[in-house]
Design a protein around this motif. Structure first.
Motif, PDB file in Angstrom:
ATOM      1  N   GLU A  94      15.088 -37.965  17.507  1.00 32.65           N
ATOM      2  CA  GLU A  94      15.041 -38.487  15.756  1.00 32.65           C
ATOM      3  C   GLU A  94      16.832 -38.555  16.006  1.00 32.65           C
ATOM      4  N   THR A  97      19.617 -41.481  17.110  1.00 29.74           N
ATOM      5  CA  THR A  97      18.932 -42.643  16.749  1.00 29.74           C
ATOM      6  C   THR A  97      19.213 -42.821  15.721  1.00 29.74           C
ATOM      7  N   GLN A  98      20.000 -41.875  14.606  1.00 29.23           N
ATOM      8  CA  GLN A  98      20.675 -42.452  13.084  1.00 29.23           C
ATOM      9  C   GLN A  98      22.129 -43.034  13.578  1.00 29.23           C
ATOM     10  N   ASN A  99      22.775 -42.932  15.008  1.00 26.93           N
ATOM     11  CA  ASN A  99      23.779 -43.461  15.162  1.00 26.93           C
ATOM     12  C   ASN A  99      24.135 -44.955  15.364  1.00 26.93           C
ATOM     13  N   GLN A 103      21.701 -47.941  17.615  1.00 24.42           N
ATOM     14  CA  GLN A 103      20.938 -48.316  17.126  1.00 24.42           C
ATOM     15  C   GLN A 103      20.669 -49.497  17.814  1.00 24.42           C
TER      16      GLN A 103
END
Length: 211
Positions: A94, A97-99, A103
């Motif tokens: 979580e 995957t904000q990067n 993505q």
């Protein structure tokens, strides 16, 4: 001799990565046993009943493929997980995957999966792209306790699957089986099975599906 063909998969339908294409691969191998990265409850007795009596297919790609293969041959289905992935892995994913760059790498991988299907998933290219994503994840999470715990949980998760396969083989006989497991584990599983026969009581003939 116990021959096991290792197939890298994905758990959801995505273009050419679909149950029909996976079923074709399994049909060509014609295994007597199918080991799957799944918990026993993933394919419950009720779901099995819905399929056998009403033809209702499972929403997990690999199990749908197995169900379709059931129309063509008899075999033993063996889920090889005792427990699911640790919560620390989900926490790591979580955050990572904000990067934006990660993505994009994930999206590129998914596009190639959809276009080229299981030929891509079972290739050296897929291994390299997965490795690139793992390296970026490690940069994002750095040397944190969460990252270390997540890496350790994945290692234990994979070991559990392989231990259960060897345990099954000690008490059951067959000539040919397949082991279907998510592509993210491909490189690690290949490395592990190359070493396992040296440390186990039973020798298995591991063959990795490659394109």
């Amino acid at each position: 001799m116990y021959e096991i063909i290792y197939i890298s998969t994905t758990h959801k339908q995505n273009g050419q990565c679909n149950a029909d294409e996976l079923c074709k691969i399994v049909e060509q191998i014609h295994p007597e046993v199918i080991f799957l990265e799944a918990l026993r409850e993933t394919y419950s007795n009720n779901q099995e009943h819905l399929f056998s009596d009403f033809g209702i297919l499972h929403n997990k790609l690999e199990i749908e493929a197995i169900q379709k293969y059931q129309y063509k041959s008899t075999f033993k289905y063996v889920p090889v997980l005792d427990s699911g992935m640790s919560d620390v892995f989900n926490e790591k994913y979580e955050i990572a995957t904000q990067n934006i760059e990660l993505q994009r790498k994930i999206e590129n991988f998914n596009v190639l999966s959809a276009k080229y299907g299981f030929q891509f998933l079972n290739s050296d290219v897929s291994i390299q792209l997965q490795e690139d994503m793992r390296k970026l994840e490690n940069i994002i999470l750095s040397d944190t306790a969460l990252n270390k715990d997540a890496i350790n949980s994945i290692d234990l998760y994979e070991d559990e699957m392989l231990d259960n396969i060897y345990s099954y083989c000690k008490t059951n006989q067959f000539d040919k089986a397949v082991f279907m497991c998510g592509v993210a584990h491909r490189k690690s599983i290949i490395n592990k099975v190359e070493k396992l026969n040296k440390n186990k009581d039973i020798t298995l003939d591991w063959n990795v599906l490659r394109f």
